[in-house]
Write an enzyme that holds these catalytic residues in place. Structure first.
Site, PDB file in Angstrom:
ATOM      1  N   HIS A  93      21.889 -23.328  11.014  1.00 57.71           N
ATOM      2  CA  HIS A  93      21.954 -23.180  12.472  1.00 57.71           C
ATOM      3  C   HIS A  93      21.576 -21.745  12.826  1.00 57.71           C
ATOM      4  O   HIS A  93      22.164 -20.800  12.294  1.00 57.71           O
ATOM      5  CB  HIS A  93      23.363 -23.497  12.972  1.00 57.71           C
ATOM      6  CG  HIS A  93      23.622 -23.078  14.383  1.00 57.71           C
ATOM      7  ND1 HIS A  93      22.766 -23.378  15.425  1.00 57.71           N
ATOM      8  CD2 HIS A  93      24.637 -22.358  14.933  1.00 57.71           C
ATOM      9  CE1 HIS A  93      23.253 -22.874  16.553  1.00 57.71           C
ATOM     10  NE2 HIS A  93      24.380 -22.246  16.269  1.00 57.71           N
ATOM     11  N   HIS A  95      19.961 -18.856  16.049  1.00 56.93           N
ATOM     12  CA  HIS A  95      19.767 -18.553  17.468  1.00 56.93           C
ATOM     13  C   HIS A  95      18.346 -18.010  17.642  1.00 56.93           C
ATOM     14  O   HIS A  95      18.134 -16.991  18.289  1.00 56.93           O
ATOM     15  CB  HIS A  95      20.791 -17.522  17.944  1.00 56.93           C
ATOM     16  CG  HIS A  95      22.199 -18.021  17.956  1.00 56.93           C
ATOM     17  ND1 HIS A  95      23.250 -17.278  18.436  1.00 56.93           N
ATOM     18  CD2 HIS A  95      22.742 -19.205  17.561  1.00 56.93           C
ATOM     19  CE1 HIS A  95      24.378 -17.962  18.327  1.00 56.93           C
ATOM     20  NE2 HIS A  95      24.090 -19.133  17.788  1.00 56.93           N
ATOM     21  N   TYR A 120       2.552 -30.503  10.169  1.00 57.48           N
ATOM     22  CA  TYR A 120       3.684 -29.945   9.438  1.00 57.48           C
ATOM     23  C   TYR A 120       4.972 -30.015  10.229  1.00 57.48           C
ATOM     24  O   TYR A 120       6.064 -30.105   9.659  1.00 57.48           O
ATOM     25  CB  TYR A 120       3.387 -28.516   8.973  1.00 57.48           C
ATOM     26  CG  TYR A 120       2.775 -28.516   7.599  1.00 57.48           C
ATOM     27  CD1 TYR A 120       3.558 -28.369   6.460  1.00 57.48           C
ATOM     28  CD2 TYR A 120       1.411 -28.732   7.430  1.00 57.48           C
ATOM     29  CE1 TYR A 120       3.006 -28.410   5.195  1.00 57.48           C
ATOM     30  CE2 TYR A 120       0.846 -28.789   6.164  1.00 57.48           C
ATOM     31  CZ  TYR A 120       1.644 -28.622   5.053  1.00 57.48           C
ATOM     32  OH  TYR A 120       1.105 -28.682   3.801  1.00 57.48           O
TER      33      TYR A 120
END
Length: 219
Positions: A93, A95, A120
């Site tokens: 995860h 930002h 891709y």
């Protein structure tokens, strides 16, 4: 791979993501599922650029802390992906700037946050779902992820950032990087009427590479 090697790999790839500006400050988190059903996850308020292998949070299969520092507040997010995505062995995860920007645009389709722009992107990410905004660490985000029923390995959290699962940590990292680059392409080309892959081209990729796209994302 031994747990020691996995710890080192988390730190190595976390530093790589941080040094290339893909998740600033103490943002972002990484987890890897272990053979005993437990997992390793990066600690709360830790910079991915300066992780200590010994201080990574070691959780049991129920998510209880066994050793290391207190885990990221995003444990429910990771747990929901492991629960619903059987092949998932790692979750990343971030930002990352362009993915966060994409998540804030009003025209984004929650079932397909990005169109089929490159081969891709489809090969690494499949399709990307967009889930509504939840405050960081809100356990309700787990319910939103579970609501996707395991159809997506690539998810955008609105006004927050991408979360991607993979069958290895390296695969998850490569996929989240591909998502970020495709989000950047989308923003660069927005309003310019670019050519996307045709349904026939998507079908060809799906067949040749045995892609598993959600039923409602067969462009």
């Amino acid at each position: 791979m031994s747990e020691t090697k996995i710890r080192e790999e988390i730190c190595r790839l976390g530093r790589s993501l941080f040094e290339r500006g893909l998740t600033p400050g103490s943002s972002g988190n990484i987890s890897v599922k272990l053979d005993d059903g437990g997992w390793l996850v990066t600690p709360t308020n830790a910079s991915l650029g300066f992780l200590d292998p010994v201080r990574l949070s070691r959780l049991d299969a129920a998510g209880k802390l066994l050793s290391g520092d207190a885990p990221t507040k995003e444990v429910p997010l990771h747990s929901a992906l492991y629960e619903t995505r059987a092949p998932a062995r790692a979750v990343v995860h971030l930002h990352s700037t362009h993915s966060v920007a994409l998540s804030m645009l009003p025209e984004i389709d929650p079932r397909a946050a990005l169109p089929p722009m490159t081969a891709y992107y489809l090969m690494k990410c499949g399709a990307t779902a967009l889930v509504p905004y939840y405050r960081p660490g809100d356990p309700a985000v787990a319910d939103a992820i579970k609501g996707l029923a395991g159809k997506y390995s690539s998810v955008l959290l609105a006004n927050h950032g991408p979360v991607v699962s993979g069958d290895t940590l390296e695969a998850a990292v490569f996929a989240v990087e591909e998502l970020e680059e495709t989000a950047k392409l989308y923003l660069l080309l927005r309003g310019l009427n670019p050519r996307y892959l045709t349904p026939a081209q998507v079908a060809d990729l799906t067949k040749v590479f045995e892609l598993k796209l959600p039923d409602d994302h067969q462009h």
